[in-house]
Design a protein around this motif. Structure first.
Motif, short mmCIF file in Angstrom:
data_model
loop_
_atom_site.label_atom_id
_atom_site.label_comp_id
_atom_site.label_asym_id
_atom_site.label_seq_id
_atom_site.Cartn_x
_atom_site.Cartn_y
_atom_site.Cartn_z
N ARG A 1 0.85 -1.19 0.00
CA ARG A 1 0.00 0.00 0.00
C ARG A 1 0.88 1.24 0.00
N PHE A 2 0.45 2.22 -0.78
CA PHE A 2 1.22 3.45 -0.94
C PHE A 2 0.53 4.62 -0.27
N GLU A 3 1.29 5.67 -0.10
CA GLU A 3 0.84 6.89 0.58
C GLU A 3 -0.43 7.48 -0.04
N ASP A 4 -0.56 7.39 -1.36
CA ASP A 4 -1.72 7.97 -2.03
C ASP A 4 -2.95 7.07 -2.02
N GLY A 5 -2.86 5.92 -1.34
CA GLY A 5 -4.00 5.01 -1.22
C GLY A 5 -4.02 3.89 -2.24
N THR A 6 -3.13 3.94 -3.22
CA THR A 6 -3.09 2.86 -4.20
C THR A 6 -2.45 1.63 -3.60
N ALA A 7 -2.70 0.51 -4.24
CA ALA A 7 -2.16 -0.76 -3.77
C ALA A 7 -1.69 -1.58 -4.98
N VAL A 8 -0.76 -2.47 -4.71
CA VAL A 8 -0.26 -3.37 -5.74
C VAL A 8 -0.01 -4.72 -5.09
N ALA A 9 -0.22 -5.78 -5.86
CA ALA A 9 0.06 -7.13 -5.39
C ALA A 9 1.20 -7.70 -6.24
N ILE A 10 2.27 -8.10 -5.59
CA ILE A 10 3.43 -8.66 -6.28
C ILE A 10 3.31 -10.18 -6.28
N ASP A 11 3.31 -10.77 -7.47
CA ASP A 11 3.22 -12.22 -7.62
C ASP A 11 4.58 -12.84 -7.29
N CYS A 12 4.68 -13.45 -6.13
CA CYS A 12 5.96 -13.99 -5.66
C CYS A 12 6.41 -15.20 -6.47
N THR A 13 5.50 -15.96 -7.03
CA THR A 13 5.87 -17.08 -7.88
C THR A 13 6.59 -16.58 -9.12
N ALA A 14 6.09 -15.51 -9.71
CA ALA A 14 6.72 -14.93 -10.90
C ALA A 14 8.11 -14.39 -10.57
N ILE A 15 8.25 -13.75 -9.41
CA ILE A 15 9.55 -13.22 -9.00
C ILE A 15 10.53 -14.37 -8.79
N GLU A 16 10.09 -15.43 -8.14
CA GLU A 16 10.96 -16.58 -7.90
C GLU A 16 11.36 -17.24 -9.21
N ASP A 17 10.42 -17.36 -10.14
CA ASP A 17 10.72 -17.96 -11.44
C ASP A 17 11.73 -17.11 -12.22
N GLU A 18 11.64 -15.80 -12.09
CA GLU A 18 12.53 -14.90 -12.82
C GLU A 18 13.91 -14.79 -12.19
N TYR A 19 13.96 -14.71 -10.86
CA TYR A 19 15.22 -14.39 -10.19
C TYR A 19 15.79 -15.50 -9.32
N GLY A 20 15.02 -16.50 -8.99
CA GLY A 20 15.50 -17.57 -8.10
C GLY A 20 16.16 -18.69 -8.88
N ASN A 21 17.34 -18.41 -9.42
CA ASN A 21 18.02 -19.38 -10.27
C ASN A 21 18.72 -20.48 -9.50
N THR A 22 19.00 -20.25 -8.24
CA THR A 22 19.67 -21.26 -7.42
C THR A 22 18.85 -21.49 -6.16
N SER A 23 19.13 -22.58 -5.47
CA SER A 23 18.41 -22.86 -4.22
C SER A 23 18.72 -21.79 -3.18
N THR A 24 19.93 -21.24 -3.21
CA THR A 24 20.30 -20.18 -2.27
C THR A 24 19.48 -18.92 -2.54
N GLN A 25 19.32 -18.56 -3.79
CA GLN A 25 18.53 -17.38 -4.14
C GLN A 25 17.07 -17.58 -3.77
N ARG A 26 16.55 -18.77 -4.00
CA ARG A 26 15.15 -19.05 -3.63
C ARG A 26 14.96 -18.98 -2.12
N ALA A 27 15.94 -19.49 -1.38
CA ALA A 27 15.87 -19.42 0.08
C ALA A 27 15.91 -17.97 0.54
N GLU A 28 16.73 -17.15 -0.11
CA GLU A 28 16.80 -15.73 0.25
C GLU A 28 15.49 -15.02 -0.04
N LEU A 29 14.88 -15.32 -1.18
CA LEU A 29 13.59 -14.73 -1.51
C LEU A 29 12.54 -15.12 -0.46
#
Length: 83
Positions: free
Chosen positions: A19-47
């Motif tokens: 949620r942002f100061e102006d009242g807007t909201a956004v939902a971040i799809d964590c599966t998509a982020i993990e698929d894009e950036y979690g290339n190793t088990s260590t990165q996935r654990a960090e996420l």
């Protein structure tokens, strides 16, 4: 970008709801982020650690386009504690 006020990880939808100061909201799809950036088990654990312990920082990194750079530094969530 508006100031990010709060975040909450929704385990049922696997999304970080931000949620942002102006009242807007956004939902971040964590599966998509993990698929894009979690290339190793260590990165996935960090996420996962970020989701459960620092969802605001997770959202800031993703929305600021810095999650890839953060993960490339060697996955040390302790760095967030030092800032």
């Amino acid at each position: 970008m508006n100031k990010l006020l709060s975040c909450r990880y929704n385990m049922d939808t696997n999304r970080v709801e931000a949620r942002f100061e102006d009242g807007t909201a956004v939902a971040i799809d964590c599966t998509a982020i993990e698929d894009e950036y979690g290339n190793t088990s260590t990165q996935r654990a960090e996420l996962d650690w970020l989701l459960y312990n620092k969802s605001l920082e997770y959202a800031q990194l993703v929305l600021g386009g810095k999650i890839g750079h953060y993960l490339s530094l060697g996955c040390d969530h302790g760095r967030l504690e030092e800032q």
